[in-house]
Motif scaffolding. Structure first.
Motif, PDB file in Angstrom:
ATOM      1  N   GLY A 209       0.821  -1.208   0.000  1.00 37.40           N
ATOM      2  CA  GLY A 209       0.000   0.000   0.000  1.00 37.40           C
ATOM      3  C   GLY A 209       0.854   1.256   0.000  1.00 37.40           C
ATOM      4  N   MET A 210       1.995   1.200   0.705  1.00 37.21           N
ATOM      5  CA  MET A 210       2.879   2.355   0.739  1.00 37.21           C
ATOM      6  C   MET A 210       3.592   2.551  -0.594  1.00 37.21           C
ATOM      7  SD  MET A 210       2.401   4.073   3.336  1.00 37.21           S
ATOM      8  CE  MET A 210       3.617   5.265   2.832  1.00 37.21           C
ATOM      9  N   GLU A 211       3.882   1.458  -1.307  1.00 36.38           N
ATOM     10  CA  GLU A 211       4.490   1.586  -2.640  1.00 36.38           C
ATOM     11  C   GLU A 211       3.534   2.334  -3.569  1.00 36.38           C
ATOM     12  OE1 GLU A 211       5.734  -2.284  -4.013  1.00 36.38           O
ATOM     13  OE2 GLU A 211       7.204  -2.480  -2.397  1.00 36.38           O
ATOM     14  N   LYS A 212       2.263   1.993  -3.487  1.00 36.32           N
ATOM     15  CA  LYS A 212       1.251   2.677  -4.301  1.00 36.32           C
ATOM     16  C   LYS A 212       1.181   4.156  -3.898  1.00 36.32           C
ATOM     17  CE  LYS A 212      -3.529   2.433  -5.796  1.00 36.32           C
ATOM     18  NZ  LYS A 212      -4.803   1.759  -5.705  1.00 36.32           N
ATOM     19  N   PHE A 213       1.239   4.419  -2.601  1.00 39.37           N
ATOM     20  CA  PHE A 213       1.217   5.785  -2.083  1.00 39.37           C
ATOM     21  C   PHE A 213       2.404   6.579  -2.631  1.00 39.37           C
ATOM     22  CE2 PHE A 213       2.113   9.123   0.948  1.00 39.37           C
ATOM     23  CZ  PHE A 213       0.859   9.612   1.265  1.00 39.37           C
ATOM     24  N   VAL A 214       3.600   5.968  -2.649  1.00 41.44           N
ATOM     25  CA  VAL A 214       4.804   6.631  -3.168  1.00 41.44           C
ATOM     26  C   VAL A 214       4.622   6.978  -4.641  1.00 41.44           C
ATOM     27  CG1 VAL A 214       7.259   6.278  -3.716  1.00 41.44           C
ATOM     28  CG2 VAL A 214       6.384   5.637  -1.458  1.00 41.44           C
ATOM     29  N   ASP A 215       4.073   6.038  -5.412  1.00 41.53           N
ATOM     30  CA  ASP A 215       3.817   6.292  -6.839  1.00 41.53           C
ATOM     31  C   ASP A 215       2.880   7.482  -7.020  1.00 41.53           C
ATOM     32  OD1 ASP A 215       5.411   4.315  -7.915  1.00 41.53           O
ATOM     33  OD2 ASP A 215       3.798   2.831  -8.002  1.00 41.53           O
ATOM     34  N   LEU A 216       1.798   7.505  -6.250  1.00 43.13           N
ATOM     35  CA  LEU A 216       0.807   8.567  -6.387  1.00 43.13           C
ATOM     36  C   LEU A 216       1.314   9.917  -5.874  1.00 43.13           C
ATOM     37  CD1 LEU A 216      -2.410   6.597  -5.347  1.00 43.13           C
ATOM     38  CD2 LEU A 216      -1.813   7.393  -7.646  1.00 43.13           C
ATOM     39  N   SER A 217       2.320   9.899  -5.002  1.00 43.85           N
ATOM     40  CA  SER A 217       2.800  11.160  -4.422  1.00 43.85           C
ATOM     41  C   SER A 217       3.696  11.948  -5.366  1.00 43.85           C
ATOM     42  CB  SER A 217       3.553  10.890  -3.115  1.00 43.85           C
ATOM     43  OG  SER A 217       4.793  10.255  -3.366  1.00 43.85           O
ATOM     44  N   LYS A 218       4.094  11.347  -6.486  1.00 43.09           N
ATOM     45  CA  LYS A 218       4.922  12.073  -7.456  1.00 43.09           C
ATOM     46  C   LYS A 218       4.141  13.273  -7.988  1.00 43.09           C
ATOM     47  CE  LYS A 218       7.657   8.186  -8.998  1.00 43.09           C
ATOM     48  NZ  LYS A 218       7.895   7.229 -10.072  1.00 43.09           N
TER      49      LYS A 218
END
Length: 178
Positions: free
Chosen positions: A28-37
């Protein structure tokens, strides 16, 4: 998801976010990192979630791979573990930190980056202070060389023997007196 709302708002100035106690996983945090770009988000706090050590390691690797500049509080765990891999515990600590540094460097264990001392509780009937220390090296192989010195009974400063153990292991060696 919160990050999607931040991304859609061009006026958003949120740079720091706390997501503790949210049952987040590494995936879930990997997805969060992707979306935070493309957002102003610079730092996130995610302690006390459902991310184990392996997940923290995976997340750290992922953040590096995707080139994210996010600072994540749980990555401190990784630096602590890495530091422990380069540190030995010594007892007794009855000399100056400089003397211990000189001993380990001159006996070719490796470069010493830090020497720290601690005092344990004083036991009744014991005259010697319960003082011990931590010697941190620049490289983990130095720990092996320092432990080899102790195993060969070459760990002496002056006439005093010092006991050397790998820091953080909780290992104690009991020598049976004959």
């Amino acid at each position: 998801m919160i990050i999607e709302g931040i991304k859609k708002n061009p006026k958003s100035r949120i740079e720091c976010m706390g997501l503790r106690f949210n049952f987040l996983t590494a995936l879930g945090m990997e997805k969060f990192v992707d979306l935070s770009k493309g957002t102003p988000l610079k730092e996130i706090f995610i302690r006390n979630n459902s991310i184990n050590e392996n997940g923290v390691y995976r997340l750290d690797k992922y953040v590096t791979e995707v080139g994210s500049k996010l600072i994540v509080d749980v990555f401190e765990i990784l630096s602590y573990q890495e530091k422990m891999e380069r540190t030995v515990w010594i007892f007794p600590f009855n000399r100056t930190p400089e003397e211990y540094k000189r001993f380990f460097e001159s006996s070719e264990c490796g470069i010493v980056t830090d020497v720290r001392t601690r005092k344990g509780m004083q036991y009744p009937g014991k005259t010697m202070q319960n003082q011990y220390g931590f010697v941190e090296f620049a490289h983990p192989d130095s720990v092996k060389r320092a432990l080899a010195k102790a195993a060969k009974r070459e760990a002496k400063i002056g006439s005093a023997n010092i006991k050397i153990y790998k820091a953080g292991t909780g290992t104690f060696i009991y020598i049976k007196k004959s």
